[in-house]
Design a protein around this motif. Structure first.
Motif, PDB file in Angstrom:
ATOM      1  N   MET A 272     -23.295 -23.096  -6.937  1.00 42.11           N
ATOM      2  CA  MET A 272     -23.726 -21.926  -6.165  1.00 42.11           C
ATOM      3  C   MET A 272     -23.030 -21.924  -4.804  1.00 42.11           C
ATOM      4  SD  MET A 272     -27.811 -21.929  -7.007  1.00 42.11           S
ATOM      5  CE  MET A 272     -28.007 -23.701  -6.963  1.00 42.11           C
ATOM      6  N   MET A 273     -22.562 -20.743  -4.378  1.00 37.96           N
ATOM      7  CA  MET A 273     -21.931 -20.581  -3.068  1.00 37.96           C
ATOM      8  C   MET A 273     -22.489 -19.318  -2.405  1.00 37.96           C
ATOM      9  SD  MET A 273     -17.933 -21.607  -3.592  1.00 37.96           S
ATOM     10  CE  MET A 273     -17.655 -21.520  -1.831  1.00 37.96           C
ATOM     11  N   ALA A 274     -22.726 -19.414  -1.102  1.00 39.87           N
ATOM     12  CA  ALA A 274     -23.231 -18.253  -0.357  1.00 39.87           C
ATOM     13  C   ALA A 274     -22.821 -18.387   1.098  1.00 39.87           C
ATOM     14  CB  ALA A 274     -24.750 -18.156  -0.474  1.00 39.87           C
ATOM     15  N   ALA A 275     -22.741 -17.231   1.773  1.00 47.18           N
ATOM     16  CA  ALA A 275     -22.474 -17.204   3.214  1.00 47.18           C
ATOM     17  C   ALA A 275     -23.641 -16.480   3.891  1.00 47.18           C
ATOM     18  CB  ALA A 275     -21.159 -16.495   3.509  1.00 47.18           C
ATOM     19  N   LEU A 276     -24.161 -17.087   4.963  1.00 45.84           N
ATOM     20  CA  LEU A 276     -25.298 -16.512   5.683  1.00 45.84           C
ATOM     21  C   LEU A 276     -24.964 -16.431   7.161  1.00 45.84           C
ATOM     22  CD1 LEU A 276     -26.510 -18.829   3.494  1.00 45.84           C
ATOM     23  CD2 LEU A 276     -28.644 -17.725   4.189  1.00 45.84           C
ATOM     24  N   LYS A 277     -25.588 -15.453   7.778  1.00 46.53           N
ATOM     25  CA  LYS A 277     -25.528 -15.394   9.235  1.00 46.53           C
ATOM     26  C   LYS A 277     -26.700 -16.194   9.779  1.00 46.53           C
ATOM     27  CE  LYS A 277     -24.236 -11.618  11.210  1.00 46.53           C
ATOM     28  NZ  LYS A 277     -24.184 -10.227  11.719  1.00 46.53           N
ATOM     29  N   THR A 278     -26.564 -16.624  10.985  1.00 45.23           N
ATOM     30  CA  THR A 278     -27.627 -17.457  11.564  1.00 45.23           C
ATOM     31  C   THR A 278     -28.920 -16.673  11.765  1.00 45.23           C
ATOM     32  OG1 THR A 278     -26.697 -16.984  13.753  1.00 45.23           O
ATOM     33  CG2 THR A 278     -26.027 -19.030  12.683  1.00 45.23           C
ATOM     34  N   ASP A 279     -28.859 -15.343  11.610  1.00 44.73           N
ATOM     35  CA  ASP A 279     -30.096 -14.560  11.697  1.00 44.73           C
ATOM     36  C   ASP A 279     -30.802 -14.466  10.348  1.00 44.73           C
ATOM     37  OD1 ASP A 279     -28.513 -12.881  10.247  1.00 44.73           O
ATOM     38  OD2 ASP A 279     -28.571 -11.196  11.650  1.00 44.73           O
ATOM     39  N   ARG A 280     -30.386 -15.350   9.365  1.00 42.21           N
ATOM     40  CA  ARG A 280     -31.015 -15.503   8.059  1.00 42.21           C
ATOM     41  C   ARG A 280     -30.650 -14.395   7.072  1.00 42.21           C
ATOM     42  NH1 ARG A 280     -35.065 -19.375   8.819  1.00 42.21           N
ATOM     43  NH2 ARG A 280     -36.180 -18.833   6.895  1.00 42.21           N
ATOM     44  N   THR A 281     -29.615 -13.602   7.354  1.00 46.06           N
ATOM     45  CA  THR A 281     -29.175 -12.571   6.409  1.00 46.06           C
ATOM     46  C   THR A 281     -27.943 -13.060   5.652  1.00 46.06           C
ATOM     47  OG1 THR A 281     -27.814 -11.495   8.097  1.00 46.06           O
ATOM     48  CG2 THR A 281     -30.080 -10.698   7.794  1.00 46.06           C
ATOM     49  N   PHE A 282     -27.825 -12.602   4.394  1.00 45.18           N
ATOM     50  CA  PHE A 282     -26.706 -13.009   3.543  1.00 45.18           C
ATOM     51  C   PHE A 282     -25.499 -12.109   3.780  1.00 45.18           C
ATOM     52  CE2 PHE A 282     -30.006 -15.195   1.235  1.00 45.18           C
ATOM     53  CZ  PHE A 282     -29.356 -16.285   0.651  1.00 45.18           C
ATOM     54  N   LEU A 283     -24.315 -12.740   3.745  1.00 41.76           N
ATOM     55  CA  LEU A 283     -23.062 -11.991   3.762  1.00 41.76           C
ATOM     56  C   LEU A 283     -22.541 -11.797   2.330  1.00 41.76           C
ATOM     57  CD1 LEU A 283     -21.292 -13.722   6.777  1.00 41.76           C
ATOM     58  CD2 LEU A 283     -22.343 -11.458   6.742  1.00 41.76           C
ATOM     59  N   PHE A 284     -22.599 -12.858   1.512  1.00 48.15           N
ATOM     60  CA  PHE A 284     -22.227 -12.748   0.098  1.00 48.15           C
ATOM     61  C   PHE A 284     -22.813 -13.950  -0.642  1.00 48.15           C
ATOM     62  CE2 PHE A 284     -19.268 -16.139  -0.845  1.00 48.15           C
ATOM     63  CZ  PHE A 284     -18.790 -16.518   0.400  1.00 48.15           C
ATOM     64  N   ALA A 285     -22.792 -13.845  -1.984  1.00 52.65           N
ATOM     65  CA  ALA A 285     -23.192 -14.956  -2.855  1.00 52.65           C
ATOM     66  C   ALA A 285     -22.450 -14.799  -4.176  1.00 52.65           C
ATOM     67  CB  ALA A 285     -24.706 -14.955  -3.087  1.00 52.65           C
TER      68      ALA A 285
END
Length: 715
Positions: free
Chosen positions: A139-152
């Protein structure tokens, strides 16, 4: 509007992109700037006045419009931009972006050409990266530090039951269940804080199953500066963790297994010190633990083997190679036991050779089997019968020298071929079909066959083919051929006649000559009578020998004729009647083990008579005892007649000479009788077997085919 002035040339050459001006109708190039000449590697004069097709390499796969359609679009819309391929002077194909427009007079087109090779490569790399991320096993994902996802990636979405391909804008709370978020909270806090995380955690599922996950995260950077985003990879390492546990369990199991081995197990360090061994080593060698602690590998071997063992140990420790050698394990009592030893290097945590680990196996039984195989192979190599081994597909793997002599093919010529290489064409497909069906069904095939030599001449042979099995599996087939052609019998006859002329006849004549001389000079009537008697005895022997030679020749002539058959009991009565004079004090017993009448070739009569006379003549007992036994093997359609006596027995050398089918100066028979027996039986398609043993008496078995018509009648 671009003119031909020097100012316009300066303007064109100042443009970083390539510029081409061409006629709208003829496509003739009128002007180019320096950037374009450099791009296509042509001199300006080489391009001016030429058709633009000189550098045209066609559209990319995704471009569907033709050049004419693009020009029409530029005329209607004022300009058009598209991607294309051009070819340089060095035949390199360049991807370019072309902006095409008409000049004010609408008779000429100006094309601004921009090389986009670097952009194309960048796009391709982005596609590959995206594909790799999407297809990543973890599993791979990118998140912003404000807890929102950029992609997965797809694996992440599948694991968290997200059907939409895009998770952009979703929060951690939207994606993770409350239970899963609570279990991941400590790691999640570190991830969202921008920390670099590399940790394995254990989670118990709702079903009560234990699973392990390896989590890695690192902050994203842009031009060396951190941004408010992190990338997280999550790999399910449950199988790996369980494997590690399995390995630990296996290590404990292996240790106990080594102690239970019948083989000796040993570990030496690089100094040659014995650091580990199983219980079998002291049991076999008789050394105690204190003695073993001071022993090196070569101390377990006799002095004459230690140099070789030191060399093998050195190769393992210094070359890192696996080695195997045979030697003798020397026990504390001085006994040497044949052993096979294997050694391999083992390594420390730095990848350096730390010592030698190996196993020693008692090969006493193996060596005995190898000696038996060697004796068997030598026997096969020296036998006078043609032997052939094939695999289960009927491909020849081995033939012996007798096969080479019989067929005139060398073993190299037939290895890898089918036995059909010697087929004569005398037998139909049904014959070979039945043969193959018999042996593949696990049964023995036996019969008379006509094959063909390499030279084209045919020969008749008695052949036996049997499956070779091991532990219930068929490994292949073995065929044994015994030639029964007239030519072979004639060769044997010539060989025997040569011996008679060189040996027997000369001896008889020498004896006659000596007694004749003594008779000439003797004055005593008694002595003269003695010499005359000796001369008569030798003359009688010559006459008997002559009769047997004529009988042998007559037999060879008759063997090519049709065979008449008679009941074996009648044949026996005729033979016994003819030897009555010698059988006065003998006990002759006839046993027919068959419930039905047995018919055999009448030509067997001289052979049976010779064997009976031989048994009676050479008996050392006052009352010779001879048994004639008849036994029928209906499955092979053959009859065996065994003549057993209580005499001194037939020497093994005679049996070997008959089996080889030839005589030598060192190994030959004294008479012709047994040769006549062999010729008769062989000519009838049968075999002659002489049993030699340490016990008194002899057993001679004649095996010949049954009369086919009588077999049907009896059945």
């Amino acid at each position: 509007m671009i003119t031909q002035s020097s100012d316009s040339s300066t303007i064109l050459n100042s443009i970083a992109d390539g510029v081409v001006v061409r006629d709208a109708e003829t496509w003739t190039i009128e002007r180019v700037n320096d950037a374009f000449c450099e791009m296509v590697e042509y001199e300006r004069q080489a391009l001016i006045g030429t058709n633009v097709g000189k550098i045209n390499a066609g559209p990319p796969p995704e471009e569907t419009d033709s050049p004419e359609e693009l020009i029409h679009q530029a005329r209607i819309e004022g300009s058009v931009t598209f991607e294309w391929h051009i070819e340089t002077k060095t035949q390199e194909i360049l991807p370019v972006e072309i902006h095409l427009s008409f000049l004010d007079d609408e008779e000429r087109l100006v094309a601004t050409v921009r090389e986009i090779q670097a952009r194309k490569r960048h796009q391709q790399r982005l596609k590959r990266y995206k594909r790799l991320v999407e297809q990543a096993p973890g599993m791979m994902a990118a998140l912003k530090t404000d807890r929102t996802f950029l992609f997965a990636n797809e694996k992440f979405r599948q694991t968290h039951d997200i059907s939409d391909q895009s998770v952009a804008g979703l929060t951690v709370e939207d994606v993770l269940s409350t239970e899963r978020k609570e279990k991941l909270q400590p790691v999640l806090d570190s991830v969202l804080a921008g920390d670099t995380v590399n940790r394995t955690i254990q989670i118990t599922t709702q079903e009560g199953n234990e699973r392990w996950y390896h989590i890695q995260s690192y902050p994203l950077e842009h031009r060396g500066e951190r941004v408010d985003s992190v990338v997280v990879t999550i790999d399910d390492v449950t199988d790996q963790e369980r494997h590690r546990q399995t390995v630990r369990n296996q290590q404990a199991f292996i240790q106990s297994t080594f102690d239970a081995l019948e083989d000796v197990f040993y570990v030496f360090d690089t100094e040659g010190t014995l650091v580990e061994y199983n219980d079998r080593l002291p049991e076999v060698t008789g050394y105690d633990s204190d003695e073993l602690a001071d022993m090196h590998p070569w101390d377990f071997f006799p002095p004459d083997e230690r140099t070789q063992i030191k060399h093998v140990v050195s190769k393992v420790l210094h070359n890192g190679s696996d080695e195997r050698t045979d030697g003798h394990l020397l026990t504390s009592s001085g006994t040497s036991i044949p052993y096979e030893f294997s050694g391999a290097p083992y390594y420390d945590g730095h990848g350096e050779v730390a010592g030698l680990v190996g196993i020693g196996r008692d090969i006493t039984e193996r060596q005995e089997r190898e000696r038996e195989l060697t004796r068997f192979k030598e026997a096969i190599e020296q036998t006078g019968h043609a032997v052939c081994f094939t695999d289960t597909e009927g491909i020849i793997k081995y033939v012996n020298p007798a096969f080479e002599d019989l067929t005139e093919y060398s073993r190299d010529e037939v290895r890898g071929e089918s036995p059909s290489i010697i087929q004569s064409g005398e037998h139909g497909d049904e014959f070979y079909h039945d043969l193959w069906e018999t042996i593949t069904d696990g049964q023995v095939w036996e019969g008379t066959i006509i094959d063909q030599r390499k030279s084209g001449t045919q020969y008749r042979a008695h052949q036996t083919i049997a499956p070779v099995t091991h532990e219930g599996s068929t490994l292949g087939f073995v065929s044994v051929q015994n030639e029964i052609t007239d030519e072979k019998l004639r060769k044997e006859h010539i060989s025997v006649m040569s011996r008679i002329l060189r040996h027997n006849l000369r001896n008889y004549l020498n004896i006659i000559y000596v007694h004749a001389q003594q008779l000439q000079h003797s004055q005593s009537e008694d002595i003269q009578q003695s010499h005359v008697q000796k001369i008569i005895e030798q003359a009688e022997k010559l006459e008997s020998l002559s009769e047997k030679i004529r009988a042998g020749r007559k037999i060879l002539e008759q063997l090519s004729s049709p065979f008449d058959t008679v009941p074996v009991s009648e044949l026996y009565e005729d033979v016994v009647t003819s030897v009555d004079e010698e059988a006065l004090d003998a006990t002759i017993t006839f046993k027919n083990l068959s419930e039905e009448p047995v018919y055999v070739a009448e030509q067997l009569k001289p052979a049976l008579r010779e064997l009976l006379e031989n048994a009676l003549r050479h008996s050392e007992n006052g009352a010779p005892s001879v048994t004639v036994q008849v036994q029928v093997a209906t499955e092979t359609e053959r009859v065996g007649i065994t003549i057993a006596d209580n005499g001194p027995g037939i020497p093994k050398s005679i049996s070997e000479t008959l089996q080889q089918g030839r005589e030598t100066d060192l190994q030959h028979l004294t008479g012709v009788g047994l040769w006549i027996v062999r010729w008769i039986v062989t000519g009838l398609g049968g075999t002659l077997e002489i049993e030699t043993s340490d016990v008194p008496g002899s057993r001679v078995t004649l095996t010949t085919p049954l009369d086919p018509s009588q077999i049907v009648e009896n059945q």
